[in-house]
Scaffold this active site. Structure first.
Site, PDB file in Angstrom:
ATOM      1  CD  GLU A  97      -2.879   1.261   0.515  1.00 17.73           C
ATOM      2  OE1 GLU A  97      -2.520   1.569  -0.642  1.00 17.73           O
ATOM      3  OE2 GLU A  97      -4.063   1.174   0.860  1.00 17.73           O
ATOM      4  CG  ASP A  98      -0.979   4.799  -1.431  1.00 19.12           C
ATOM      5  OD1 ASP A  98      -1.627   4.215  -0.531  1.00 19.12           O
ATOM      6  OD2 ASP A  98      -1.522   5.532  -2.283  1.00 19.12           O
ATOM      7  CG  ASP A 101      -5.528   8.887   6.855  1.00 13.88           C
ATOM      8  OD1 ASP A 101      -5.182   9.186   8.003  1.00 13.88           O
ATOM      9  OD2 ASP A 101      -6.272   9.623   6.175  1.00 13.88           O
ATOM     10  NE  ARG A 163      -2.942   8.114  -9.234  1.00 15.50           N
ATOM     11  CZ  ARG A 163      -3.592   7.754  -8.134  1.00 15.50           C
ATOM     12  NH1 ARG A 163      -2.940   7.337  -7.076  1.00 15.50           N
ATOM     13  NH2 ARG A 163      -4.910   7.841  -8.076  1.00 15.50           N
TER      14      ARG A 163
HETATM   15  P1  5GP Z   1      -7.357   4.763   5.038  1.00 17.02           P
HETATM   16  O1  5GP Z   1      -8.354   3.658   4.750  1.00 17.02           O
HETATM   17  O2  5GP Z   1      -6.079   4.232   5.665  1.00 17.02           O
HETATM   18  O3  5GP Z   1      -7.953   5.879   5.845  1.00 17.02           O
HETATM   19  O4  5GP Z   1      -6.965   5.473   3.690  1.00 17.02           O
HETATM   20  C1  5GP Z   1      -6.845   4.729   2.532  1.00 17.02           C
HETATM   21  C2  5GP Z   1      -6.489   5.523   1.311  1.00 17.02           C
HETATM   22  O5  5GP Z   1      -6.750   6.918   1.430  1.00 17.02           O
HETATM   23  C3  5GP Z   1      -5.017   5.435   0.981  1.00 17.02           C
HETATM   24  O6  5GP Z   1      -4.690   4.229   0.346  1.00 17.02           O
HETATM   25  C4  5GP Z   1      -4.859   6.619   0.057  1.00 17.02           C
HETATM   26  O7  5GP Z   1      -5.269   6.264  -1.226  1.00 17.02           O
HETATM   27  C5  5GP Z   1      -5.821   7.635   0.655  1.00 17.02           C
HETATM   28  N1  5GP Z   1      -5.071   8.578   1.477  1.00 17.02           N
HETATM   29  C6  5GP Z   1      -5.004   8.635   2.827  1.00 17.02           C
HETATM   30  N2  5GP Z   1      -4.194   9.638   3.235  1.00 17.02           N
HETATM   31  C7  5GP Z   1      -3.716  10.221   2.109  1.00 17.02           C
HETATM   32  C8  5GP Z   1      -2.802  11.313   1.851  1.00 17.02           C
HETATM   33  O8  5GP Z   1      -2.231  11.964   2.745  1.00 17.02           O
HETATM   34  N3  5GP Z   1      -2.555  11.607   0.546  1.00 17.02           N
HETATM   35  C9  5GP Z   1      -3.131  10.919  -0.481  1.00 17.02           C
HETATM   36  N4  5GP Z   1      -2.806  11.294  -1.714  1.00 17.02           N
HETATM   37  N5  5GP Z   1      -3.990   9.893  -0.276  1.00 17.02           N
HETATM   38  C10 5GP Z   1      -4.279   9.551   0.997  1.00 17.02           C
END
Ligand code: 5GP
Length: 176
Positions: A97-98, A101, A163
């Site tokens: 995963e990138d 959050d 990206r």
């Molecule tokens: P989560 O489920 O962990 O809250 O977030 C999942 C997705 O939200 C990540 O895979 C990403 O695609 C997007 N995301 C969360 N934080 C960021 C951020 O700081 N920048 C970007 N570009 N995407 C984010």
């Protein structure tokens, strides 16, 4: 759209050096286990490309897309938008995963894959935000822990832009 600037947070050399270290950890832990490296779309593809080229033990590459339903805090609500092509029963899986959050999507994805018969499911992420999470999320491999800022680059987008940036930067909105 609001005006903004992208400010560098982590430079290319630092990222490349760290990814090589994470790759060696995975290589040690998975030698002979032939894991499925499940790249989480879309953002995970750049990190995955770097990571996988530095892992010198056999693995299978696959891709998965998922989203958590908007506005839910509960777990279990997940929509798989692109499923894995490989059967996973009895396989070790690493979700690549990138950024983590809230971690909700990955948490739910892990639950789904375990129920389907995966032998183990672990997470490898380039970035993890330093925040309190209301549920337990084990992140086994990560590149950098970062402050709770919106970041772009190295696979991460803002409205599908940035990206391809060769660094990780944070978005700073300019006052109007
Ligand atoms: P989560 O489920 O962990 O809250 O977030 C999942 C997705 O939200 C990540 O895979 C990403 O695609 C997007 N995301 C969360 N934080 C960021 C951020 O700081 N920048 C970007 N570009 N995407 C984010």
């Amino acid at each position: 759209m609001r005006e903004y600037q992208v400010k560098e947070l982590i430079d290319r050399e630092t990222i490349e050096r760290r990814i090589a270290e994470v790759a060696k950890e995975i290589e040690r832990d998975y030698a002979g286990k032939n894991p499925i490296m499940a790249v989480v779309l879309k953002g995970g593809f750049v990190f995955a490309a770097d990571l996988l080229r530095s892992i010198d033990t056999p693995f299978t590459v696959d891709f998965i897309g998922a989203s958590s339903y908007e506005g839910t805090q509960s777990t279990g609500d997940i929509k798989i938008t692109k499923d894995l092509d490989n059967p996973i029963t009895g396989r070790h899986i690493i979700l690549v995963e990138d950024i983590v959050d809230s971690g909700l999507t990955l948490y739910n994805l892990g639950e789904v894959l375990r129920k389907r018969g995966a032998l183990s499911v672990k997470i490898a992420t380039l970035l993890i935000k330093k925040i309190d999470r209301p549920f337990p999320l084990d992140v086994d491999y990560f590149g950098f822990e970062i402050p709770d800022e919106f970041v772009v680059g190295w696979g991460l987008d803002y409205n599908e832009r940035h990206r391809g940036l060769p660094f990780v930067g944070y978005v700073e909105f300019t006052e109007d």
